[in-house]
Scaffold this motif. Structure first.
Motif, PDB file in Angstrom:
ATOM      1  N   PHE A   1      -1.801   4.803  36.159  1.00  0.00           N
ATOM      2  CA  PHE A   1      -1.120   4.638  37.439  1.00  0.00           C
ATOM      3  C   PHE A   1       0.383   4.467  37.222  1.00  0.00           C
ATOM      4  O   PHE A   1       0.811   3.935  36.222  1.00  0.00           O
ATOM      5  N   TYR A   2       1.117   4.904  38.232  1.00  0.00           N
ATOM      6  CA  TYR A   2       2.529   4.575  38.371  1.00  0.00           C
ATOM      7  C   TYR A   2       2.703   4.052  39.790  1.00  0.00           C
ATOM      8  O   TYR A   2       2.329   4.709  40.749  1.00  0.00           O
ATOM      9  N   LEU A   3       3.246   2.839  39.917  1.00  0.00           N
ATOM     10  CA  LEU A   3       3.443   2.263  41.245  1.00  0.00           C
ATOM     11  C   LEU A   3       4.848   1.701  41.381  1.00  0.00           C
ATOM     12  O   LEU A   3       5.302   0.975  40.517  1.00  0.00           O
ATOM     13  N   ALA A   4       5.478   2.033  42.493  1.00  0.00           N
ATOM     14  CA  ALA A   4       6.736   1.392  42.844  1.00  0.00           C
ATOM     15  C   ALA A   4       6.486   0.275  43.864  1.00  0.00           C
ATOM     16  O   ALA A   4       7.365  -0.570  44.090  1.00  0.00           O
ATOM     17  N   SER A   5       5.302   0.304  44.468  1.00  0.00           N
ATOM     18  CA  SER A   5       4.896  -0.753  45.398  1.00  0.00           C
ATOM     19  C   SER A   5       3.444  -0.521  45.797  1.00  0.00           C
ATOM     20  O   SER A   5       2.890   0.568  45.540  1.00  0.00           O
ATOM     21  N   GLY A   6       2.829  -1.509  46.433  1.00  0.00           N
ATOM     22  CA  GLY A   6       1.514  -1.334  47.019  1.00  0.00           C
ATOM     23  C   GLY A   6       0.390  -1.166  46.027  1.00  0.00           C
ATOM     24  O   GLY A   6       0.409  -1.755  44.947  1.00  0.00           O
ATOM     25  N   THR A   7      -0.618  -0.418  46.451  1.00  0.00           N
ATOM     26  CA  THR A   7      -1.809  -0.223  45.627  1.00  0.00           C
ATOM     27  C   THR A   7      -2.140   1.253  45.502  1.00  0.00           C
ATOM     28  O   THR A   7      -1.764   2.063  46.350  1.00  0.00           O
ATOM     29  N   LYS A   8      -2.840   1.560  44.422  1.00  0.00           N
ATOM     30  CA  LYS A   8      -3.365   2.911  44.222  1.00  0.00           C
ATOM     31  C   LYS A   8      -4.770   2.773  43.659  1.00  0.00           C
ATOM     32  O   LYS A   8      -5.066   1.818  42.936  1.00  0.00           O
TER      33      LYS A   8
ATOM     34  N   SER B   1      -5.095  -0.324  41.159  1.00  0.00           N
ATOM     35  CA  SER B   1      -3.953  -1.091  40.690  1.00  0.00           C
ATOM     36  C   SER B   1      -3.101  -1.530  41.861  1.00  0.00           C
ATOM     37  O   SER B   1      -3.022  -0.850  42.883  1.00  0.00           O
ATOM     38  N   ALA B   2      -2.461  -2.667  41.679  1.00  0.00           N
ATOM     39  CA  ALA B   2      -1.563  -3.203  42.690  1.00  0.00           C
ATOM     40  C   ALA B   2      -0.287  -3.669  42.020  1.00  0.00           C
ATOM     41  O   ALA B   2      -0.291  -4.094  40.864  1.00  0.00           O
ATOM     42  N   PHE B   3       0.793  -3.575  42.757  1.00  0.00           N
ATOM     43  CA  PHE B   3       2.087  -4.024  42.237  1.00  0.00           C
ATOM     44  C   PHE B   3       2.837  -4.734  43.352  1.00  0.00           C
ATOM     45  O   PHE B   3       3.013  -4.190  44.446  1.00  0.00           O
TER      46      PHE B   3
END
Lengths: 114, 109
Positions: free
Chosen positions: B47-54, B61-63
């Motif tokens: 995963f790549y996250l700049a915000s929120g969840t995927k 994943s959450a960030f």
């Protein structure tokens, strides 16, 4: 899922010798990163480029390492005078954008300095 | 201290169960990436996250940049999920990512 190519996969050098490794980033990725991963799985950032320009590098890289990303040629990371402590896995990663994008990693070059 | 603290360092799960990995950050990070190291030693992007969840299959994943953490949830663990998982956070003021020390996951039959 990564198309980053690193060569060689394994490199064995004596202390004081030069050690050079290469990286071909994914097509269309102008940003290239080099990391060192030690035997404890700890990653250390070394240097990154956007096209041929160095964006950031740590002190260690400035002193004993040299790196470049010439146009139309593989990027390279070279240790001028290898030390035993340089034995590690050297990982190259590339991304589309230096700020906003996923980094894709190559398989690494495992360097052993005897 | 470390800017990225990953926990646990090791985790054993029975097949079919789930758990969560966590990375805490000492400063505000602008993005996080999760990887799994495969049997060949290559880092596989999860995963790549700049915000929120995927979510992707059995992984989620959450960030939360403000609260300075990211999580990776694994549900219905399978034997092939075994391996070492890393989070890597992108510093707000820099172009590099800072890695956690990894979580070694062992899925048991």
């Amino acid at each position: 899922n990564s198309k980053v190519i690193q060569t060689p996969r394994y490199l064995v050098k004596g202390q004081g010798q030069k050690a050079k490794m290469r990286c071909i980033p994914e097509k269309g990725h102008p940003v290239v990163f080099w990391y060192q991963q030690n035997k404890n799985n700890e990653f250390k950032f070394l240097i990154n480029f956007q096209n041929q320009e160095v964006l950031q590098q740590i002190d260690m890289t400035e002193k004993r390492f040299s790196a470049e990303c010439p146009s139309n040629s593989p990027c390279s990371l070279e240790i001028q005078s290898s030390e035993a402590g340089d034995s590690a896995l050297y990982l190259c990663a590339s991304s589309k954008d230096r700020n906003q994008d996923t980094q894709y990693f190559g398989p690494g070059t495992r360097l052993l300095v005897l | 201290g470390d800017q990225v603290e990953q926990s646990p360092s090791a985790l054993s799960l029975h097949e079919g169960t789930g758990s969560a990995l966590r990375c805490n950050f000492t400063t505000t990070m602008r993005a996080v990436q999760w990887f799994r190291k495969n049997s060949r030693g290559s880092l596989i992007n999860l995963f790549y996250l700049a915000s929120g969840t995927k979510e992707n299959g059995r992984l989620k994943s959450a960030f939360d940049s403000k609260e300075r953490y990211s999580t990776l949830h694994i549900r219905d663990a399978q034997l092939e999920d075994s391996g070492t998982y890393f989070c890597a956070a992108a510093d707000t003021n820099a172009y590099k990512v800072i890695f956690g020390k990894g979580t070694h996951l062992h899925v048991l039959p």
